[in-house]
Design an enzyme around this catalytic site. Structure first.
Site, mmCIF file in Angstrom:
data_model
loop_
_atom_site.group_PDB
_atom_site.id
_atom_site.type_symbol
_atom_site.label_atom_id
_atom_site.label_comp_id
_atom_site.label_asym_id
_atom_site.label_seq_id
_atom_site.Cartn_x
_atom_site.Cartn_y
_atom_site.Cartn_z
ATOM 1 C CB ALA A 94 0.923 1.048 11.590
ATOM 2 C CG ASP A 95 -0.462 2.368 5.048
ATOM 3 O OD1 ASP A 95 -0.078 3.556 5.089
ATOM 4 O OD2 ASP A 95 -1.279 1.953 4.215
ATOM 5 C CB SER A 96 -5.133 2.672 8.106
ATOM 6 O OG SER A 96 -4.757 2.096 9.330
ATOM 7 C CB SER A 102 -0.994 -3.588 7.027
ATOM 8 O OG SER A 102 -1.929 -4.094 6.114
#
Length: 194
Positions: free
Chosen positions: A75-77, A112
């Site tokens: 995950a990445d923000s 994402s």
């Protein structure tokens, strides 16, 4: 339904979101050097959304190469302010500069997620929320930052939406879990189908 996943992140908030949603997970951080990836992608003209998607996939793929036949969640923000990528601050001075940039403006928070198996992506999803920050004086921003612990400041972008950070915003449009870094409803939908 899938029995258990591996979370390729050391984010306590993401782990808590999975736990709250009864998704069994163990943690194995990817230790991807995000800064190198971001710099490289920015040189190629990638948008903040593309950077977020790439990082989520890279993290999931890296860990899934070590964990054969297991499902890994990366995950990445990121924050997108008019097309400009805003990364997590590394100092309190940087945090103040970021808050000044966001002050009185709307921005996207993009989260994402990617599920990988044996080093390859099997599913991904990206969601966006729109946050509009109130207008604050420098003194008010300094006061806000003084209430935030170092751990919270460096782990959750510049604002902790589930805590003090909520008071920074005039309006928040989007999924709460997306804002906290994990659009879990879509993850649940997908893993339920497995």
């Amino acid at each position: 339904m899938l029995n258990k996943i591996i979370l390729a992140s050391k984010s306590k908030v993401r782990k808590e979101i999975l736990d709250k949603n009864n998704i069994r997970s163990s943690v194995l951080p990817s230790n991807v050097d995000e800064d190198i990836v971001k710099i490289s992608l920015l040189k190629e003209g990638a948008s903040p959304e593309i950077i977020s998607k790439n990082l989520a996939e890279l993290k999931a793929n890296k860990v899934s190469l070590k964990k054969i036949n297991e499902i890994v969640l990366g995950a990445d923000s990121v924050i997108d302010l008019n097309g400009e990528l805003i990364s997590k601050p590394e100092t309190r001075e940087e945090a103040f500069t970021i808050l000044k940039k966001l002050n009185g403006k709307s921005h996207f928070l993009i989260s994402s997620v990617c599920l990988s198996k044996n080093g390859s992506m099997i599913w991904n999803y990206t969601d966006k929320a729109i946050l509009t920050m109130k207008n604050f004086s420098d003194e008010e921003l300094t006061s806000y930052l003084s209430k935030i612990s170092d751990e919270a400041l460096y782990a959750y972008n510049v604002y902790q939406i589930e805590g003090e950070g909520r008071n920074l915003f005039e309006s928040i449009k989007g999924d709460e879990d997306t804002i906290m870094g994990l659009p879990v409803k879509k993850i649940k939908e997908y893993i339920t189908s497995l």
